[in-house]
Design a protein around this motif. Structure first.
Motif, short mmCIF file in Angstrom:
data_model
loop_
_atom_site.label_atom_id
_atom_site.label_comp_id
_atom_site.label_asym_id
_atom_site.label_seq_id
_atom_site.Cartn_x
_atom_site.Cartn_y
_atom_site.Cartn_z
N GLU A 181 0.75 -1.28 0.03
CA GLU A 181 0.08 0.14 -0.22
C GLU A 181 1.01 1.10 0.06
O GLU A 181 0.56 2.14 -0.65
N LEU A 182 1.99 1.08 0.71
CA LEU A 182 2.83 2.29 0.83
C LEU A 182 3.65 2.33 -0.40
O LEU A 182 4.49 3.36 -0.52
N GLY A 183 3.99 1.46 -1.23
CA GLY A 183 4.90 1.27 -2.40
C GLY A 183 6.50 1.20 -1.85
O GLY A 183 7.27 1.33 -2.39
N TYR A 184 6.44 0.44 -0.69
CA TYR A 184 7.85 0.13 -0.06
C TYR A 184 8.12 -1.29 -0.39
O TYR A 184 7.19 -2.20 -0.59
N HIS A 185 9.36 -1.56 -0.24
CA HIS A 185 9.85 -3.17 -0.17
C HIS A 185 10.25 -3.55 1.12
O HIS A 185 10.19 -2.96 2.10
N TRP A 186 10.38 -5.09 1.35
CA TRP A 186 10.65 -5.60 2.58
C TRP A 186 12.06 -4.88 3.16
O TRP A 186 11.81 -5.01 4.38
N ASN A 187 12.83 -4.34 2.33
CA ASN A 187 13.98 -3.92 2.96
C ASN A 187 13.49 -2.52 4.02
O ASN A 187 14.11 -2.54 4.88
N TYR A 188 12.48 -2.04 3.55
CA TYR A 188 11.98 -0.96 4.69
C TYR A 188 11.43 -1.46 5.94
O TYR A 188 11.79 -0.84 6.97
N ALA A 189 10.84 -2.68 5.88
CA ALA A 189 10.32 -3.51 7.00
C ALA A 189 11.65 -3.69 7.85
O ALA A 189 11.59 -3.76 9.10
N HIS A 190 12.45 -4.33 7.12
CA HIS A 190 13.99 -4.84 7.76
C HIS A 190 14.46 -3.59 8.67
O HIS A 190 14.93 -3.66 9.92
N ALA A 191 14.40 -2.52 7.86
CA ALA A 191 15.21 -1.24 8.31
C ALA A 191 14.40 -0.95 9.60
O ALA A 191 15.06 -0.16 10.77
N MET A 192 13.02 -0.82 9.46
CA MET A 192 12.42 -0.66 10.71
C MET A 192 12.42 -1.55 11.91
O MET A 192 12.69 -1.03 13.05
N ALA A 193 12.58 -2.86 11.54
CA ALA A 193 12.80 -3.92 12.58
C ALA A 193 14.18 -3.52 13.41
O ALA A 193 14.31 -3.62 14.62
N ARG A 194 15.25 -3.05 12.56
CA ARG A 194 16.48 -2.76 13.13
C ARG A 194 16.43 -1.59 13.86
O ARG A 194 16.98 -1.54 15.00
N GLY A 195 15.91 -0.42 13.48
CA GLY A 195 15.41 0.81 14.11
C GLY A 195 14.73 0.68 15.46
O GLY A 195 15.26 1.23 16.44
N MET A 196 13.66 -0.09 15.34
CA MET A 196 12.63 -0.44 16.56
C MET A 196 13.20 -1.20 17.61
O MET A 196 12.80 -1.14 18.87
N PHE A 197 13.69 -2.42 17.05
CA PHE A 197 14.12 -3.44 18.14
C PHE A 197 15.36 -3.89 17.95
O PHE A 197 15.60 -4.97 18.60
N LYS A 198 16.33 -3.25 17.16
CA LYS A 198 17.41 -3.84 17.10
C LYS A 198 17.75 -5.31 16.48
O LYS A 198 18.58 -6.15 16.84
N VAL A 199 17.03 -5.43 15.76
CA VAL A 199 16.62 -7.06 15.03
C VAL A 199 16.95 -6.81 13.61
O VAL A 199 16.09 -5.88 13.06
N ASP A 200 17.59 -7.47 12.94
CA ASP A 200 17.87 -7.28 11.45
C ASP A 200 17.00 -7.68 10.68
O ASP A 200 16.65 -7.07 9.43
N ARG A 201 16.06 -8.55 10.87
CA ARG A 201 15.18 -9.33 9.92
C ARG A 201 13.79 -9.32 10.62
O ARG A 201 13.68 -9.69 11.65
N VAL A 202 12.59 -8.81 9.83
CA VAL A 202 11.42 -8.85 10.40
C VAL A 202 10.81 -10.21 10.98
O VAL A 202 10.30 -10.40 11.84
N GLU A 203 11.42 -11.20 10.15
CA GLU A 203 10.81 -12.68 10.53
C GLU A 203 11.53 -13.16 11.81
O GLU A 203 11.04 -14.29 12.23
N TRP A 204 12.47 -12.62 12.17
CA TRP A 204 12.97 -12.70 13.47
C TRP A 204 12.47 -11.98 14.89
O TRP A 204 12.69 -12.53 15.89
N LEU A 205 11.45 -11.27 14.37
CA LEU A 205 10.63 -10.42 15.51
C LEU A 205 9.81 -11.28 16.33
O LEU A 205 9.20 -12.15 15.67
N ASN A 206 9.59 -11.28 17.49
CA ASN A 206 8.75 -11.90 18.27
C ASN A 206 7.36 -11.25 17.84
O ASN A 206 7.24 -10.25 17.38
N ASP A 207 6.22 -12.07 18.55
CA ASP A 207 4.92 -11.81 18.04
C ASP A 207 4.73 -10.30 18.26
O ASP A 207 4.10 -9.41 17.78
N ALA A 208 5.06 -9.79 19.77
CA ALA A 208 4.67 -8.70 20.23
C ALA A 208 5.34 -7.53 19.58
O ALA A 208 4.82 -6.57 19.19
#
Length: 140
Positions: free
Chosen positions: A90-117
């Motif tokens: 919807e935003l016109g972004y790629h998965w790399n954007y979400a991975h960068a958000m995961a790094r910035g928000m939780f210090k986790v490199d990949r979205v799939e490594w995030l816990n459910d919370a």
């Protein structure tokens, strides 16, 4: 994807093609005029833009692959990852954007490594961003 978004994406690809092929402004505008009858992408509709993109591709422009691989999904996170994927589209972004958000928000490199919370928080952040983008575009 609506017509406005489609035009925006085509123009972005054309600009990348211009840069990749090393076309100076005069050469680029001459190509636009020859192929689509206008000297600016902003004056073109989707069909004209698609013709220009096809011409750039014929001249050797190779659009890069989509940014970021789709993450592998564990069952407990599947629904949330599908929601992330839908918001990114919807935003016109790629998965790399979400991975960068995961790094910035939780210090986790990949979205799939995030816990459910954390995934829930990431979806909320993406949804807030999507809502803000819609409001700024005058759609809500």
């Amino acid at each position: 994807m609506n017509l406005k978004e489609r035009r925006r994406k085509l123009i972005a690809k054309i600009k990348i093609g211009q840069k990749q092929l090393g076309l100076d402004d005069a050469t680029y505008r001459a190509l636009l005029l020859r192929v689509a009858g206008q000297d600016s992408c902003t004056k073109l509709g989707v069909l004209g833009l698609e013709k220009v993109l096809a011409e750039l591709t014929a001249k050797g422009f190779a659009p890069a692959a989509k940014g970021g691989a789709v993450p592998k999904r564990r069952q407990s996170a599947d629904a949330m990852l599908r929601k992330v994927e839908a918001l990114l589209a919807e935003l016109g972004y790629h998965w790399n954007y979400a991975h960068a958000m995961a790094r910035g928000m939780f210090k986790v490199d990949r979205v799939e490594w995030l816990n459910d919370a954390h995934l829930h928080k990431l979806v909320a952040a993406l949804q807030i961003h999507a809502n803000r983008k819609k409001r700024e575009a005058g759609h809500g």
